[in-house]
Structures are given as C-alpha cells and as structure tokens.
Design a protein around this motif. Structure first.
Motif, PDB file in Angstrom:
ATOM      1  N   GLU A 111       0.758  -1.266   0.033  1.00 34.25           N
ATOM      2  CA  GLU A 111      -0.009   0.129  -0.059  1.00 34.25           C
ATOM      3  C   GLU A 111       0.881   1.306  -0.123  1.00 34.25           C
ATOM      4  N   GLU A 112       2.177   1.188   0.555  1.00 31.77           N
ATOM      5  CA  GLU A 112       2.865   2.612   0.453  1.00 31.77           C
ATOM      6  C   GLU A 112       3.690   2.893  -0.975  1.00 31.77           C
ATOM      7  N   ASN A 113       3.537   2.017  -1.714  1.00 31.65           N
ATOM      8  CA  ASN A 113       3.885   2.072  -3.002  1.00 31.65           C
ATOM      9  C   ASN A 113       2.741   2.653  -3.979  1.00 31.65           C
ATOM     10  N   GLN A 114       2.875   4.209  -4.474  1.00 25.30           N
ATOM     11  CA  GLN A 114       1.831   4.562  -5.193  1.00 25.30           C
ATOM     12  C   GLN A 114       2.555   5.114  -6.497  1.00 25.30           C
ATOM     13  N   LEU A 115       1.814   5.316  -7.505  1.00 27.20           N
ATOM     14  CA  LEU A 115       2.547   6.120  -8.592  1.00 27.20           C
ATOM     15  C   LEU A 115       2.369   7.479  -8.405  1.00 27.20           C
ATOM     16  N   TYR A 116       1.345   7.745  -7.892  1.00 25.74           N
ATOM     17  CA  TYR A 116       1.121   9.367  -7.589  1.00 25.74           C
ATOM     18  C   TYR A 116       1.010   9.677  -6.017  1.00 25.74           C
ATOM     19  N   GLY A 117       1.689  10.541  -5.698  1.00 32.58           N
ATOM     20  CA  GLY A 117       1.452  10.959  -4.267  1.00 32.58           C
ATOM     21  C   GLY A 117       2.205  10.003  -3.366  1.00 32.58           C
ATOM     22  N   TYR A 118       2.068   9.945  -2.129  1.00 32.74           N
ATOM     23  CA  TYR A 118       2.871   9.269  -0.992  1.00 32.74           C
ATOM     24  C   TYR A 118       1.831   8.784   0.178  1.00 32.74           C
ATOM     25  N   ASN A 119       2.262   7.519   0.374  1.00 32.30           N
ATOM     26  CA  ASN A 119       1.391   6.969   1.452  1.00 32.30           C
ATOM     27  C   ASN A 119       2.183   6.363   2.730  1.00 32.30           C
ATOM     28  N   THR A 120       1.870   6.642   3.973  1.00 37.06           N
ATOM     29  CA  THR A 120       2.517   6.078   5.004  1.00 37.06           C
ATOM     30  C   THR A 120       1.582   5.176   5.683  1.00 37.06           C
ATOM     31  N   MET A 121       2.237   4.038   6.120  1.00 39.02           N
ATOM     32  CA  MET A 121       1.238   3.203   6.981  1.00 39.02           C
ATOM     33  C   MET A 121       1.620   3.081   8.352  1.00 39.02           C
ATOM     34  N   HIS A 122       0.639   3.495   9.232  1.00 42.42           N
ATOM     35  CA  HIS A 122       0.906   3.597  10.711  1.00 42.42           C
ATOM     36  C   HIS A 122       0.159   2.006  11.195  1.00 42.42           C
ATOM     37  N   ALA A 123       1.032   1.598  11.891  1.00 40.61           N
ATOM     38  CA  ALA A 123       0.805   0.198  12.473  1.00 40.61           C
ATOM     39  C   ALA A 123       0.390   0.315  13.966  1.00 40.61           C
ATOM     40  N   TYR A 124      -0.513  -0.508  14.421  1.00 39.66           N
ATOM     41  CA  TYR A 124      -1.284  -0.522  15.654  1.00 39.66           C
ATOM     42  C   TYR A 124      -1.322  -1.902  15.996  1.00 39.66           C
ATOM     43  N   ASP A 125      -0.948  -2.238  17.290  1.00 45.24           N
ATOM     44  CA  ASP A 125      -0.739  -3.763  17.673  1.00 45.24           C
ATOM     45  C   ASP A 125      -2.074  -4.478  18.076  1.00 45.24           C
ATOM     46  N   THR A 126      -2.962  -3.438  18.766  1.00 40.96           N
ATOM     47  CA  THR A 126      -4.231  -3.769  19.199  1.00 40.96           C
ATOM     48  C   THR A 126      -5.264  -2.979  18.637  1.00 40.96           C
TER      49      THR A 126
END
Length: 65
Positions: free
Chosen positions: A31-46
């Motif tokens: 999901e972080e790899n996009q052709l246009y713009g940027y994504n940052t994935m924030h992970a949560y354990d619970t």
C-alpha cells in the motif's frame, strides 16, 4: 497481523487518512508504493489502540475515510 491506518499525501487533494483495518505486513508495504503521491502506513498492535487513534484524528479535524 496488525491494524493499519494509511496516511495519504496526495498532491491535489492534500493529506487525509484511510482506516485499512487488519492486514499483513506484506500488504501494508504494498500500500505504501503508489505512482502518484505518497502513503505512510501506521501500524497498531491492538484494535483498541487503532480505534483510539481514529477517534483522535477525527477529533483534531483530520479528514478520515
């Protein structure tokens, strides 16, 4: 598997957040790899931490999907 919130930085639409739910690390990385713009994935354990963060984002006026 962890819970993820995607922070989407789109050049035309600005920054917004997308609740992705439970997913594997491999899928989150994809999901972080996009052709246009940027994504940052924030992970949560619970699920509780994930839901609390969504509430915080909405309360602070961030756009969430």
């Amino acid at each position: 598997m962890k819970y993820y919130i995607k922070e989407r930085d789109h050049p035309q639409l600005g920054t917004y957040f997308v609740a992705c739910g439970k997913m594997s690390k491999k899928d989150a990385k994809r999901e972080e790899n996009q052709l246009y713009g940027y994504n940052t994935m924030h992970a949560y354990d619970t699920e509780e931490a994930y839901n609390a963060r969504l509430v915080e984002l909405k309360a602070s006026g961030e756009r969430c999907q």
